[in-house]
Design a protein around this motif. Sequence first.
Motif, PDB file in Angstrom:
ATOM      1  N   THR A  38       0.836  -1.204   0.000  1.00 42.52           N
ATOM      2  CA  THR A  38       0.000   0.000   0.000  1.00 42.52           C
ATOM      3  C   THR A  38       0.870   1.253   0.000  1.00 42.52           C
ATOM      4  N   LEU A  39       0.576   2.158  -0.939  1.00 41.76           N
ATOM      5  CA  LEU A  39       1.344   3.395  -1.083  1.00 41.76           C
ATOM      6  C   LEU A  39       0.485   4.586  -0.679  1.00 41.76           C
ATOM      7  N   ALA A  40       1.017   5.411   0.233  1.00 40.02           N
ATOM      8  CA  ALA A  40       0.325   6.633   0.663  1.00 40.02           C
ATOM      9  C   ALA A  40       1.161   7.850   0.290  1.00 40.02           C
ATOM     10  N   HIS A  41       0.517   8.858  -0.290  1.00 40.10           N
ATOM     11  CA  HIS A  41       1.222  10.074  -0.706  1.00 40.10           C
ATOM     12  C   HIS A  41       0.788  11.240   0.174  1.00 40.10           C
ATOM     13  N   LEU A  42       1.752  11.784   0.891  1.00 40.37           N
ATOM     14  CA  LEU A  42       1.506  12.929   1.761  1.00 40.37           C
ATOM     15  C   LEU A  42       1.756  14.217   0.974  1.00 40.37           C
ATOM     16  N   VAL A  43       0.770  15.119   1.032  1.00 38.12           N
ATOM     17  CA  VAL A  43       0.716  16.349   0.229  1.00 38.12           C
ATOM     18  C   VAL A  43       0.446  15.988  -1.232  1.00 38.12           C
ATOM     19  N   ALA A  44      -0.592  15.200  -1.431  1.00 40.65           N
ATOM     20  CA  ALA A  44      -1.024  14.810  -2.775  1.00 40.65           C
ATOM     21  C   ALA A  44      -1.825  15.936  -3.417  1.00 40.65           C
ATOM     22  N   GLY A  45      -1.911  15.890  -4.744  1.00 44.05           N
ATOM     23  CA  GLY A  45      -2.779  16.816  -5.460  1.00 44.05           C
ATOM     24  C   GLY A  45      -2.233  18.203  -5.694  1.00 44.05           C
ATOM     25  N   THR A  46      -0.933  18.435  -5.445  1.00 46.04           N
ATOM     26  CA  THR A  46      -0.358  19.746  -5.770  1.00 46.04           C
ATOM     27  C   THR A  46       0.068  19.734  -7.237  1.00 46.04           C
ATOM     28  N   ARG A  47      -0.240  20.807  -7.959  1.00 47.27           N
ATOM     29  CA  ARG A  47       0.056  20.874  -9.387  1.00 47.27           C
ATOM     30  C   ARG A  47       0.498  22.278  -9.787  1.00 47.27           C
ATOM     31  N   SER A  48       1.435  22.329 -10.727  1.00 50.40           N
ATOM     32  CA  SER A  48       1.798  23.595 -11.370  1.00 50.40           C
ATOM     33  C   SER A  48       1.136  23.687 -12.737  1.00 50.40           C
ATOM     34  N   PHE A  49       0.704  22.543 -13.285  1.00 51.66           N
ATOM     35  CA  PHE A  49       0.125  22.400 -14.625  1.00 51.66           C
ATOM     36  C   PHE A  49       1.134  22.786 -15.710  1.00 51.66           C
ATOM     37  N   ASP A  50       2.410  22.612 -15.386  1.00 50.26           N
ATOM     38  CA  ASP A  50       3.493  22.824 -16.350  1.00 50.26           C
ATOM     39  C   ASP A  50       4.219  21.499 -16.522  1.00 50.26           C
ATOM     40  N   ILE A  51       3.856  20.763 -17.567  1.00 45.66           N
ATOM     41  CA  ILE A  51       4.379  19.414 -17.755  1.00 45.66           C
ATOM     42  C   ILE A  51       5.864  19.411 -18.105  1.00 45.66           C
ATOM     43  N   LYS A  52       6.434  20.579 -18.397  1.00 48.82           N
ATOM     44  CA  LYS A  52       7.872  20.663 -18.668  1.00 48.82           C
ATOM     45  C   LYS A  52       8.698  20.608 -17.386  1.00 48.82           C
ATOM     46  N   ARG A 112       4.817  14.315  -9.659  1.00 47.72           N
ATOM     47  CA  ARG A 112       3.531  14.391  -8.950  1.00 47.72           C
ATOM     48  C   ARG A 112       2.468  13.531  -9.627  1.00 47.72           C
ATOM     49  N   LEU A 113       2.418  13.623 -10.942  1.00 46.41           N
ATOM     50  CA  LEU A 113       1.415  12.852 -11.686  1.00 46.41           C
ATOM     51  C   LEU A 113       1.624  11.356 -11.511  1.00 46.41           C
ATOM     52  N   VAL A 114       2.876  10.920 -11.569  1.00 40.88           N
ATOM     53  CA  VAL A 114       3.195   9.502 -11.415  1.00 40.88           C
ATOM     54  C   VAL A 114       2.860   9.027  -9.996  1.00 40.88           C
ATOM     55  N   ILE A 115       3.312   9.788  -8.999  1.00 39.17           N
ATOM     56  CA  ILE A 115       3.110   9.376  -7.600  1.00 39.17           C
ATOM     57  C   ILE A 115       1.624   9.309  -7.266  1.00 39.17           C
ATOM     58  N   ASP A 116       0.877  10.368  -7.624  1.00 41.64           N
ATOM     59  CA  ASP A 116      -0.561  10.365  -7.333  1.00 41.64           C
ATOM     60  C   ASP A 116      -1.278   9.252  -8.083  1.00 41.64           C
ATOM     61  N   GLY A 117      -0.846   9.001  -9.323  1.00 46.07           N
ATOM     62  CA  GLY A 117      -1.471   7.957 -10.117  1.00 46.07           C
ATOM     63  C   GLY A 117      -1.267   6.562  -9.538  1.00 46.07           C
ATOM     64  N   LEU A 118      -0.155   6.359  -8.848  1.00 46.45           N
ATOM     65  CA  LEU A 118       0.154   5.054  -8.261  1.00 46.45           C
ATOM     66  C   LEU A 118      -0.402   4.871  -6.849  1.00 46.45           C
ATOM     67  N   SER A 119      -0.692   5.978  -6.163  1.00 45.65           N
ATOM     68  CA  SER A 119      -0.994   5.917  -4.726  1.00 45.65           C
ATOM     69  C   SER A 119      -2.358   5.296  -4.422  1.00 45.65           C
ATOM     70  N   ASP A 120      -2.385   4.506  -3.350  1.00 39.41           N
ATOM     71  CA  ASP A 120      -3.631   3.925  -2.846  1.00 39.41           C
ATOM     72  C   ASP A 120      -4.338   4.896  -1.913  1.00 39.41           C
ATOM     73  N   LEU A 121      -3.540   5.702  -1.200  1.00 38.21           N
ATOM     74  CA  LEU A 121      -4.079   6.692  -0.262  1.00 38.21           C
ATOM     75  C   LEU A 121      -3.490   8.049  -0.622  1.00 38.21           C
ATOM     76  N   LEU A 122      -4.364   9.030  -0.870  1.00 38.22           N
ATOM     77  CA  LEU A 122      -3.911  10.368  -1.214  1.00 38.22           C
ATOM     78  C   LEU A 122      -4.284  11.326  -0.093  1.00 38.22           C
ATOM     79  N   PHE A 123      -3.287  11.764   0.667  1.00 38.68           N
ATOM     80  CA  PHE A 123      -3.498  12.682   1.784  1.00 38.68           C
ATOM     81  C   PHE A 123      -3.289  14.111   1.283  1.00 38.68           C
ATOM     82  N   THR A 124      -4.373  14.874   1.182  1.00 40.40           N
ATOM     83  CA  THR A 124      -4.305  16.217   0.614  1.00 40.40           C
ATOM     84  C   THR A 124      -4.379  17.288   1.705  1.00 40.40           C
TER      85      THR A 124
END
Length: 362
Positions: A117-131, A138-150
């Motif tokens: 089980t993977l938990a991400h602390l401070v999930a859901g932060t984005r700059s929306f700059d894929i460069k 962030r996208l990879v970690i959140d996409g893999l996480s079972d628990l997203l702590f925002t």
Amino acid sequence: MNICIVAGARPNFIKVAPLVRAVIKAKEEGREIDYRLVYAGTKEDATLESSLFSDLEISEPDVYLGVDCVSLNELTGRVMAEFDKYLEANPADVVIVVDDLASTMAVAIVTKKHGVTLAHLVAGTRSFDIKMPKEINRLVIDGLSDLLFTAGMGSNSIVTREGAELSQVYMVGNILMDTLRYNRARFVRPAVLDEFGINDNRYLVFTLNRKALIADADNLKKMVVAMCRAAGDIKVVAPLRSAAKAVVEQFAAECGNLVIVNPLSYLEFGYLTANAMGIVTDSGNVAEEATFNSIPCITLNSYTEHIETVKCGSNVLVGENAEKLAEAVADMVGGNWKKCSLPDRWDGRTAERIVQILLEMK
């Protein structure tokens, strides 16, 4: 429940310290829970000052993976290899990763490959700059996480919009505030203030870490000179690490009120920022702390992943524009700043909520 908490860099320890204390407290109360703290770097890491762990009142990491390299791709591969060996030898029920570093992403990938089980602390932060490399992390970690702590509803909306199930997402609040609330009475006045005869609330703080800002020395010079001139007779105290210090020192002579100092301990830096007239920074964490302390803050960026610091906090974005920076600093020293309030769930109970969620999951 065996929890593995992984830190990838110094700022991560400041965020996991309350979590470590909350786990220890639950264990002392007879709950079936324990943890191990893992650091991706080396024990000799220069950014980990000798007082860091005593300042935070936590033990040093149980394990150092020992990865130290400049290339992000090489670092990712080496952390994956080392953490894979660690997890084979030390099974865990949950792995908790923090923020958005390359090492964080590496640990997240290995965790999922092990079926843990993977938990991400401070999930859901984005700059929306894929460069930006961190945005990919962030996208990879959140996409893999079972628990997203925002930290807030904005982050909740982002991860659910990207496909996370509501049952995976928990708005636990801002864990950085747990650390601030716990340590506020323990802050230590830095000797440099007395050394230069600087009184509380009569100085600005300047911090600089972003590689892109440091690399553009010409524009950085314009911004620093503009900042210092706009500050007038107010001293600008700048705790800078090696790369930033080396660049700023080249034009410091043009800034008579700039006081460059070596990096401070956590408790000293906390005092410095909590008692400043204002802060100029490129750090999201420093901007969050400024909002908590109701200290006017200027961020040297055109966006922030912590938008609540702008919407209801004390933060203002000026990009990398010297003129806008000078105008904002003039407002700051002139006492002309917006009113601010604390965002929801900046109450110091984030770690407590996380531990309760993990125990209920078991």
